[in-house]
Motif scaffolding. Structure first.
Motif, short mmCIF file in Angstrom:
data_model
loop_
_atom_site.label_atom_id
_atom_site.label_comp_id
_atom_site.label_asym_id
_atom_site.label_seq_id
_atom_site.Cartn_x
_atom_site.Cartn_y
_atom_site.Cartn_z
N LEU A 1 -31.86 6.54 44.29
CA LEU A 1 -33.17 5.91 44.15
C LEU A 1 -33.77 5.54 45.50
N SER A 2 -32.93 5.25 46.48
CA SER A 2 -33.43 4.83 47.80
C SER A 2 -33.58 6.00 48.77
N ARG A 3 -33.30 7.22 48.31
CA ARG A 3 -33.46 8.39 49.19
C ARG A 3 -34.92 8.50 49.62
N THR A 4 -35.13 8.71 50.90
CA THR A 4 -36.49 8.83 51.42
C THR A 4 -36.77 10.28 51.82
N TYR A 5 -38.05 10.59 51.92
CA TYR A 5 -38.51 11.94 52.21
C TYR A 5 -39.32 11.94 53.49
N ASP A 6 -39.03 12.91 54.32
CA ASP A 6 -39.70 13.01 55.62
C ASP A 6 -41.03 13.76 55.46
N VAL A 7 -41.96 13.10 54.81
CA VAL A 7 -43.30 13.66 54.59
C VAL A 7 -44.31 12.69 55.18
N ALA A 8 -45.04 13.14 56.17
CA ALA A 8 -46.00 12.26 56.84
C ALA A 8 -47.20 11.98 55.93
N ALA A 9 -47.71 10.78 56.00
CA ALA A 9 -48.95 10.43 55.31
C ALA A 9 -50.10 10.79 56.24
N ALA B 1 -40.59 15.31 44.32
CA ALA B 1 -40.63 15.28 45.79
C ALA B 1 -39.61 16.24 46.38
N ASP B 2 -38.57 16.58 45.61
CA ASP B 2 -37.58 17.55 46.07
C ASP B 2 -38.12 18.97 46.06
N LEU B 3 -39.17 19.22 45.28
CA LEU B 3 -39.64 20.58 45.04
C LEU B 3 -40.89 20.94 45.84
N VAL B 4 -41.65 19.95 46.25
CA VAL B 4 -42.93 20.21 46.93
C VAL B 4 -42.69 20.36 48.42
N PRO B 5 -43.17 21.44 49.04
CA PRO B 5 -42.99 21.60 50.49
C PRO B 5 -43.65 20.46 51.25
N ALA B 6 -43.05 20.07 52.37
CA ALA B 6 -43.60 18.98 53.18
C ALA B 6 -44.96 19.36 53.74
N ALA B 7 -45.16 20.63 54.07
CA ALA B 7 -46.43 21.11 54.64
C ALA B 7 -47.20 21.86 53.56
N LEU B 8 -48.41 21.41 53.29
CA LEU B 8 -49.27 22.03 52.29
C LEU B 8 -50.61 22.38 52.91
#
Length: 273
Positions: free
Chosen positions: A31-39, A170-177
């Motif tokens: 649950l606390s896993r974070t994703y390296d996706v910039a806002a 969030a595991d499935l969507v590429p970080a860069a879109l």
């Protein structure tokens, strides 16, 4: 003999407690896993009249899950209780860039993943529709929560989290879109990718724990134009059948599609090879 039985029983209890503690710890790590996706900054502003911005925004399925002020998506004994939060209170906590990341990537303000957030579909939302959606969300009057409390996990849900069996998009969507800038004039394929394909396949039925979703191409081919419009506007099948989740989503969201848009959706679905 009794002493041996007590020792065995104590050992079994200790093993169970260790297993429970391990499952809880692993589920909390998940649950606390974070994703390296910039806002990333989102500078697009809508030029649509407020009523058109709202209409477009409502076709993107927010209401079907969140309702006006929060909604229980799942409440199963042992599994847990998953709540779609009250958007009128959540949205003011996010800036525009954080909202875009949440919608397109399923990544929350703190960097963790949202559960049952169809980011895989919403990654396809065009920039102009995203701007309309954000403008509409920010126009909503703040309402008290319709549901007391938030998401809670039961023992089976904790096991699923510990084993990484609970889906986080969030595991499935590429970080860069690189989403399209503008909504297409013919929204048939666009609506399928942003809305329909979250629940439905084109050629095969999809069975989940929550519902059964029929294949869309044969369904669209079997409906007359008038009946298909009734389906999307009311969620009622031929003969007025209640279709469960489809009925709810249609009445909350899909009824905002125009006649032309519904015709485009049906045309796209029926002409697929």
């Amino acid at each position: 003999m009794k002493r041996i039985l007590k020792i065995v029983l104590a050992a079994l209890v200790a093993i169970c407690l260790i297993a429970i503690a391990g499952i809880y710890a692993l589920s909390e790590i998940r649950l606390s896993r974070t994703y390296d996706v910039a806002a990333a900054d989102f500078a697009v502003k809508t030029t649509l009249p407020p009523e058109e911005a709202e209409r477009r925004a409502r076709t993107l399925m927010c209401g079907g899950c969140h309702h006006d002020a929060g909604n229980i998506l799942l409440d199963e004994p042992g599994v847990g209780r998953i709540v779609a939060p009250n958007l009128t209170r959540l949205v003011p906590m996010y800036n525009d860039a954080e909202l875009v990341r949440l919608i397109r990537h399923g990544v929350k303000k703190d960097g963790t993943g949202a559960v049952i957030m169809p980011a895989g579909n919403f990654a396809n939302i065009t920039d102009d529709d995203m701007a309309a959606l954000i403008a509409w969300l920010r126009s909503l009057k703040q309402l008290p929560d319709a549901v007391a409390g938030g998401t809670q996990w039961g023992p089976l849900g904790r096991v699923g989290l510990a084993l990484d069996k609970i889906p986080f998009e969030a595991d499935l969507v590429p970080a860069a879109l690189t989403p399209a800038a503008t909504r297409p004039a013919d929204i048939g394929e666009y609506a399928f990718r942003t809305d329909c394909s979250h629940c439905h396949n084109l050629d095969t039925a999809k069975q989940s724990e929550a519902f059964f979703a029929p294949a869309l191409k044969p369904l669209a081919q079997s409906y007359s134009a008038a009946d298909f419009k009734t389906l999307l506007r009311t969620g009622k099948g031929v003969g007025g059948r209640d279709l469960g989740v489809m009925t709810q989503v249609s009445q909350w969201d899909f009824r905002y599609f125009t006649d032309i848009e519904i015709e485009q959706i049906q045309a796209y679905l029926t002409r697929q090879p």
